[in-house]
Scaffold this active site. Structure first.
Site, PDB file in Angstrom:
ATOM      1  CE  LYS A  75      31.207 136.342  13.672  1.00 14.61           C
ATOM      2  NZ  LYS A  75      29.789 136.109  14.044  1.00 14.61           N
ATOM      3  CB  SER A 151      29.457 132.574  13.433  1.00 15.11           C
ATOM      4  OG  SER A 151      28.763 133.804  13.505  1.00 15.11           O
ATOM      5  CB  SER A 175      26.482 134.163  15.573  1.00 14.12           C
ATOM      6  OG  SER A 175      26.197 133.178  14.620  1.00 14.12           O
TER       7      SER A 175
END
Length: 487
Positions: A75, A151, A175
């Site tokens: 990520k 996220s 997230s």
């Protein structure tokens, strides 16, 4: 290696094929690149394909470790690799490249994972969807009009669509768990202190942010936590070492657990009937497996807690933005930050040190109340998210509003996950339910502090009772028809 075969195995399964010399790491890399080419143009999950870096890594020799030779994505936030951009989903950080691996990245490499690229994230991870201005929206492979969550939405979409079996994520308010729920994959948030965020910082978001991965199988999550867990020198938090490897726990029976079930949000926001049904279905499954199910939930003042979290998140946003602006020589403002991030930064700049200390006092009070609840309950079962996968655009982070308005807006959809970033307890979203529209709806299980073992045992039992890995979304590498460039 055919994509149907590549996507049929989890990461440990692929690594075993490599060890048995049935496939080579180069074949796995080619399969992953083909998967990106097939589905990523529609999903926008992967924002940076590092195929040259991956090939260079393989030239240095066959990767060792439990995941030797398996392609992997990180990520675009917190965990970074030497020489690979980390832009945090933000125009402010465009082109940011650091010369070293984080501790976690070093451990990913030692596990045998082959870094192939970066996944999309909202700006600063500051949203429950993945729609940053800088790279555009990531779409849910189950329905392209819907969000994959956030996220870690890029990572969840990549795993669900068959690009990779495991991808990095982090969790400062849900997230890892939120996108796992919305994409029909498995996401566990470890205990605070279990995984290091060093060396660049001692903690993420004042201890709220936790690092791990999103997976299709429970055992991949457990094996990766075995590979990455443990303190690094100077870490401020400590999670007691596990009694045995987490991978072993997945195969162990959990025994008879006392599982509390709560369908209602402490904030009072409505919970969709599909998400309530998912919890009730999971409770019935747990009961059929021999667990005691009781109706109960921790009692705390949710409104006071939300205000405290707003203070901590805003202070963290302001500190991060100031650091980036100073390091990169850029001015903070609407030209470099999305509207809600800019509002959070301005809020954080206005705060006093006493405001932050007051927020920490609330965190302590709530953590004590929740900790007491878990003296008498082994696990808490709740919805992961209050609604089914929501349309893109519902959480528009560039819409002008105050920081408080923004976070309260986000909380209407995710009232269940942030509490356990405050308490530091482990939690997981398990993909046990799909609604009538064929959309995944995960359920959340929370364990006692440092008791990931209990969650892995329970997850292994649930996965065996109701396997989910064979369920494929409409947009999937093995059933996609169109082919495009992987770059």
């Amino acid at each position: 290696m055919h994509l149907d075969d590549y996507t049929r195995y989890d990461a440990l399964g692929l690594a075993e094929l490599v060890r048995q010399k049935e496939v080579s790491p180069e074949e796995l890399l080619r399969a992953a690149l083909e998967a990106i080419a097939r589905v990523n143009p529609r999903l926008n999950a992967v924002i940076d394909v590092r195929d040259a870096d991956a090939r260079e890594a393989l030239k240095r020799g066959p990767p060792a470790g439990p995941f030797g030779g398996v392609p992997f994505l990180i990520k675009d936030l917190v965990a970074h690799a030497a020489g690979v951009p980390m832009e945090l989903g933000s125009r402010l950080a465009r082109g940011l490249v650091l010369p070293h691996d984080t501790v976690l990245m070093e451990r990913f490499r030692r596990s045998g994972m082959v870094l192939l690229g970066r996944t999309n994230t909202p700006e600063f991870g500051n949203n429950a969807t993945t729609e940053p201005l800088t790279y555009g929206p990531t779409r849910n492979p189950w329905d392209l009009s819907r969000s994959p969550g956030g996220s870690s939405g890029g990572s969840a979409a990549a795993v669900a669509s068959g690009i990779v079996p495991v991808a990095h994520g982090n969790d400062g308010g849900g997230s890892l768990r939120i996108p796992s729920s919305l994409c029909g994959v498995f996401g566990l948030k470890p205990t605070r202190g279990r995984v290091s965020v060093g060396p660049d910082g001692g903690e993420a978001v004042n201890g709220l942010g936790i690092e791990h991965v999103i997976t299709r199988s429970v055992r991949d999550s457990a094996a990766m936590l075995d590979a990455t867990q443990g303190q690094a020198p100077g870490d401020p938090y400590f999670a007691p070492p596990p009694e045995r490897p987490f991978l072993e726990e997945v195969r162990r029976e959990p025994g008879k657990l006392r599982i509390a079930i709560s369908r209602k949000a402490a904030s009072g926001v409505p919970v969709h009937a599909d998400n309530v049904a998912a919890v009730e279905d999971a409770a019935n499954l747990c009961a059929s497996l021999g667990h005691d199910i009781v109706e109960a939930a921790p009692v705390y003042d949710d409104a006071v807690l939300v205000e405290a979290m707003v203070s901590v998140w805003c202070a963290s946003n302001a500190a991060l933005a100031e650091m980036l602006g100073g390091a990169l020589g850029r001015t903070l403002g609407p030209d470099t930050l999305e509207a809600t991030t800019w509002a959070a930064v301005e809020h954080g700049r206005r705060m006093r040190a006493l405001d932050l200390q007051a927020a920490f006092a609330v965190f302590n009070q709530v953590s004590r109340a929740v900790g007491a609840f878990f003296v008498d309950h082994d696990v808490l079962l709740t919805p992961t998210v209050a609604v089914p996968p929501y349309p893109l655009g519902v959480l528009d982070s560039n819409k002008p509003m105050s920081a408080g308005e923004w976070y309260r807006h986000v909380f209407t959809l995710i009232p269940f996950t942030p509490l356990f970033n405050v308490t530091g307890q482990p939690g997981m979203s398990v993909p046990l339910h799909w609604n009538a529209q064929g959309l995944p709806i995960g359920v959340q299980f929370i364990g006692r502090f440092a008791e990931e073992a209990t969650l892995f045992r329970l997850a292994g039992q649930l996965e065996k009772a109701r396997p989910w890995a064979a369920r494929r979304p409409p947009v999937h590498a093995a059933n996609a028809t169109e082919t495009s460039s992987a770059s």
